[in-house]
Motif scaffolding. Sequence first.
Motif, mmCIF file in Angstrom:
data_model
loop_
_atom_site.group_PDB
_atom_site.id
_atom_site.type_symbol
_atom_site.label_atom_id
_atom_site.label_comp_id
_atom_site.label_asym_id
_atom_site.label_seq_id
_atom_site.Cartn_x
_atom_site.Cartn_y
_atom_site.Cartn_z
ATOM 1 N N ILE A 179 0.833 -1.060 0.083
ATOM 2 C CA ILE A 179 0.065 -0.077 0.090
ATOM 3 C C ILE A 179 0.913 1.246 -0.056
ATOM 4 N N GLU A 180 0.873 2.028 -0.914
ATOM 5 C CA GLU A 180 1.761 3.265 -1.023
ATOM 6 C C GLU A 180 1.012 4.413 -1.632
ATOM 7 N N PRO A 181 1.625 5.479 -1.640
ATOM 8 C CA PRO A 181 1.203 6.710 -2.247
ATOM 9 C C PRO A 181 1.336 6.704 -3.832
ATOM 10 N N ARG A 182 0.264 7.148 -4.372
ATOM 11 C CA ARG A 182 0.302 7.275 -5.893
ATOM 12 C C ARG A 182 0.457 8.752 -6.216
ATOM 13 N N THR A 183 1.013 8.910 -7.618
ATOM 14 C CA THR A 183 1.088 10.171 -8.076
ATOM 15 C C THR A 183 -0.105 11.270 -7.735
ATOM 16 N N PHE A 184 0.260 12.225 -7.015
ATOM 17 C CA PHE A 184 -0.740 12.979 -6.789
ATOM 18 C C PHE A 184 -0.018 14.616 -6.785
ATOM 19 N N ILE A 234 -0.039 4.588 6.749
ATOM 20 C CA ILE A 234 -0.842 3.269 6.984
ATOM 21 C C ILE A 234 -0.383 2.548 8.341
ATOM 22 N N CYS A 235 -0.771 2.248 9.124
ATOM 23 C CA CYS A 235 -0.563 1.808 10.427
ATOM 24 C C CYS A 235 -0.709 0.388 10.725
ATOM 25 N N GLU A 236 0.428 -0.308 11.346
ATOM 26 C CA GLU A 236 0.306 -1.584 11.671
ATOM 27 C C GLU A 236 0.418 -1.650 13.143
ATOM 28 N N GLY A 237 -0.582 -1.809 13.815
ATOM 29 C CA GLY A 237 -0.482 -1.511 15.282
ATOM 30 C C GLY A 237 -0.810 -0.146 15.735
ATOM 31 N N PRO A 238 -0.679 0.305 16.949
ATOM 32 C CA PRO A 238 -1.311 1.691 17.240
ATOM 33 C C PRO A 238 -0.242 2.910 16.965
ATOM 34 N N ARG A 239 1.047 2.493 16.800
ATOM 35 C CA ARG A 239 2.204 3.479 16.392
ATOM 36 C C ARG A 239 3.042 3.255 15.417
ATOM 37 N N LYS A 240 3.117 2.063 14.669
ATOM 38 C CA LYS A 240 4.160 1.587 13.607
ATOM 39 C C LYS A 240 3.212 2.158 12.268
ATOM 40 N N ASN A 294 3.602 4.307 8.478
ATOM 41 C CA ASN A 294 4.455 4.704 7.237
ATOM 42 C C ASN A 294 3.635 5.041 6.183
ATOM 43 N N PRO A 295 4.331 6.031 5.506
ATOM 44 C CA PRO A 295 3.791 6.037 4.029
ATOM 45 C C PRO A 295 3.276 4.904 3.041
ATOM 46 N N ASN A 296 4.148 4.053 3.161
ATOM 47 C CA ASN A 296 3.914 2.958 2.542
ATOM 48 C C ASN A 296 4.286 1.829 3.179
ATOM 49 N N VAL A 297 3.366 0.650 3.077
ATOM 50 C CA VAL A 297 3.592 -0.616 3.868
ATOM 51 C C VAL A 297 3.603 -1.816 3.196
ATOM 52 N N THR A 298 4.435 -2.887 3.301
ATOM 53 C CA THR A 298 4.297 -4.168 2.547
ATOM 54 C C THR A 298 3.829 -5.096 3.339
ATOM 55 N N LEU A 299 2.765 -5.837 2.951
ATOM 56 C CA LEU A 299 2.254 -6.940 3.735
ATOM 57 C C LEU A 299 2.914 -8.342 3.090
ATOM 58 N N THR A 300 3.422 -9.242 3.856
ATOM 59 C CA THR A 300 3.899 -10.623 3.117
ATOM 60 C C THR A 300 2.954 -11.511 3.567
ATOM 61 N N HIS A 302 -2.604 -9.692 9.088
ATOM 62 C CA HIS A 302 -2.148 -8.127 9.288
ATOM 63 C C HIS A 302 -3.306 -7.419 9.748
ATOM 64 N N GLU A 303 -3.208 -6.397 10.778
ATOM 65 C CA GLU A 303 -4.258 -5.503 11.388
ATOM 66 C C GLU A 303 -3.684 -4.245 10.823
ATOM 67 N N ILE A 304 -4.558 -3.559 10.156
ATOM 68 C CA ILE A 304 -3.831 -2.019 9.479
ATOM 69 C C ILE A 304 -5.042 -1.036 9.635
ATOM 70 N N SER A 305 -4.628 0.276 9.906
ATOM 71 C CA SER A 305 -5.413 1.436 9.889
ATOM 72 C C SER A 305 -4.857 2.430 8.988
ATOM 73 N N PHE A 306 -5.814 3.509 8.946
ATOM 74 C CA PHE A 306 -5.137 4.485 8.151
ATOM 75 C C PHE A 306 -5.300 5.821 8.664
ATOM 76 N N LEU A 307 -4.242 6.709 8.631
ATOM 77 C CA LEU A 307 -4.238 8.258 8.770
ATOM 78 C C LEU A 307 -4.151 8.836 7.712
ATOM 79 N N CYS A 308 -5.245 9.289 7.313
ATOM 80 C CA CYS A 308 -5.363 9.998 5.826
ATOM 81 C C CYS A 308 -6.663 10.556 5.539
ATOM 82 N N ASP A 309 -6.553 11.774 5.073
ATOM 83 C CA ASP A 309 -7.981 12.636 4.803
ATOM 84 C C ASP A 309 -8.309 12.373 3.583
#
Length: 840
Positions: free
Chosen positions: A360-365, A377-383, A385-391, A396-403
């Motif tokens: 999950i990563e930023p697109r051209t914007f 993109i957050c994995e857990g409460p404080r981890k 990052n602008p991009n995350v790779t899930l293997t 995986h438990e993820i949440s988003f901080l994004c407007d």
Amino acid sequence: MCGRSHGGAALALLPLLVGLLPLGAVAQVGRNSGADFDIFLPRGNNITVLIKRGTLTFCNIILQRKRLSSLTINPGERAIFSFDCPQPEKHFVLEVQKNIDCMSGSCPFGEVQLQPSRLPALNRTFIWNVKANPRVGLELQFSRPRLRQILPGDTCSDSVTYTISSSLEKTVVNIGTFCSNGTVSRIKMQGGVKLELYLPWDQNRNFSGFNITNHSSIKRLCIIESVFEGEGSATLMSANYPKGFPEDELMSWQFVIPPHLRASVFFLNYTLSNCEKKEERVEYYIPGSHSNPEVFQLGDQQPGNMAGNFNLSLQGCDQDSQNPGALRLLFKVLVQHLQNEGNKVYTVDLSKEKAMSMTIEPRTFKMSRSFDRACLICEGPRKCNPNVTLTAGHKHEISFLCDDMTRLWINAEKTISCTDIGYCTRKNYSLLVPSDIIQLPVELHDYAWKLLVPKDKISLQLTPTQKLQQHTHEKNCKTTFSYVLSSAGQGQNLHFGSFCPGGAIEKIQVKTNISVVLRTYSPGFSNESFRQGMTVTFIHSLKDEGVFTVTPDSKTKVYLRTPNWDRGLPPLTSVSWNISVPNHHVAHLTFSKDRMGVSCETGRAFMIIQEQKAKAEEIVSRDDEPLPKPKDLHHNFWVNISNCSPMNGKQLDLEFCVSLTPKKMDMTVIILAAVGGGATLLFALGLLACYAKKMSKKKKVSKGPAVGIYNGNTNTQMPGHVGKFQKGRKDNDSHVYAVIDDTMVYGHLLSGSNGSSTGPEVDVYRPFQGPMGDVPPSPPPICSRVSTRKLHPEDPLPFLLPESDGEPYTFSHPKPVEVKENRDNDIPLLEKKELENIME
């Protein structure tokens, strides 16, 4: 707090008396070279003024009729001078240096003003040197606007620049370079301080923008305080950046964050030194954490989604004296509102997946705001990052901080490899985007499957859930997603095309490794995801690079084109289309251009059309011949296109269209056939009987007889002798014989007087090989391709006799030759009397 300890109580600091004239009294030089300037420095204020040439120039300072290249004014001195050039600001710079001694005498503090007054309007630098005991902490407070740290070599938009450094055991350590309009409000340092303020010549600023206060020992190199009042970001760096951080030192940053905002830390760049003792690390003091300080390595994922104030510290180590290396850190703090998606947690279960990854990563914007909110993109409460790779293999438990979730997209890849042929051929694989990915509030961009098989041992067959349409200029895909098929092996460069649901292609067979990419084009894919899906099976190795099975719809036209449309079909590549024609329909085949358009360097390019019925003749067009004009085909048929080794510039790219129309039948003919069918049948049977009897008695024929060659392996008993034929005719060889025409036997006698032969044309017969729907027509070998017949585009569809690899023979096309009647040659193998008895 831990770090280098400096024992001893702080020295008492006396007030700093800086009641000096403001800069507003400075006389401006302008363009008048004859203006005089009067600078007086009182004794005891420890201020020195230096005017010097900034560049090599012929402009001079005029002092008491003397021409000087530089001028120094010390405490207790007065100087009245001018310049002998119209624009001295282009040639001279001015430095004002003030020394403040807190070691032995009074150590004043308070607001620092610019002094002295009536300075020329030159590019000027104010320097304050504050000497203090190494065990004493000094604090620089910056009023609004606060400071913004910049990288060495960068410049400020208004050119007003602060440079701050510290004295550490007779060594100067650069804390950083700063501009206005930032978040840095205070800088605390242990020991001496040096601050430089640079102002351009046209800046009428009359205040320094900072205060000096005393502070207790901080037991570290420095502390930088950064205050956020709203959303924003700050880029900060370690001391001496990009040079190495001082050995075994400790540096801290304090961040003041409003409680309704969230902060995240990102390390943009860092390097490590070679440690002999201790360990380089970063420590966080986070509100509400049960493990303060939280210790991280510089290579770790740094905390994010932090609410409230927090501290960050960088700890060095004892370095190797022979090879110390360099510890440096550049990082960014991002502060923004908690978005609605931040309260939702999504589960992505990849525990059963293999050889699969998802990013999950930023697109051209394109951003247009002064502050750009980040999508984290957050994995857990404080981890976060602008991009995350899930293997694969994990849940995986993820949440988003994004407007704005449209600023993110998902790219995934999965590899399916066949190493055990026996196992692969018994198993089907499904190409399906998992539902856990579809349910995320992020658009899926690409989901790629790499299908790998042993070369020349096994091939692949793709069967879509819904029939596919090929994307062409005439008929574009209008769905929210499509499949992009291309070769996946090294050295291969074959792009089969883009395909979407809603067409006529039932399956696609490819010879070797292939990449299947599901690519979306709008956020509506989740609503159309039920249309996705392919089944992969492993089949016997193919000769063609690709075989497409097409079942047209009678209501729509089907447009098909060769792979590598933009670059041309690769050299010596063959592709086939197996096209079905429903009962009671006629297929209309049309090519988009008149010729192939390819120029061959070696070999020949072929286009072959062949109906899938017995005795169907191949319609062959070479690269140097016109393509067939629109044709009507009544049976299932093949289209095969094979390339040569083309020259540069003219490549092979063909597009054709297939449409269906119902067969038209004349109702009058049908009625007449029904009424007169019985009478016609009786008449035909009677006519046949009369004709057979008449032929048995005929003594003459109008043409020369055919000469039969006796097959000695057959049973020559008469049909009337029961028991001699133990096998049926289709099971023995009694019906096998070859026919040689007169021209084959006596062809040498027909040579012309000039020695030229007028013998028959001889062609190579290619027999039928079995079910026509299984194997596409194959062109002649690449190096010696010869068409069985050159057809004009307007010729009617010919018939071709069946072919068998085990029974090749040649046949002749005799030319009309008058032959004298010979009654004795009418019946070469049986006596005339015997034949008459049999017929009777």
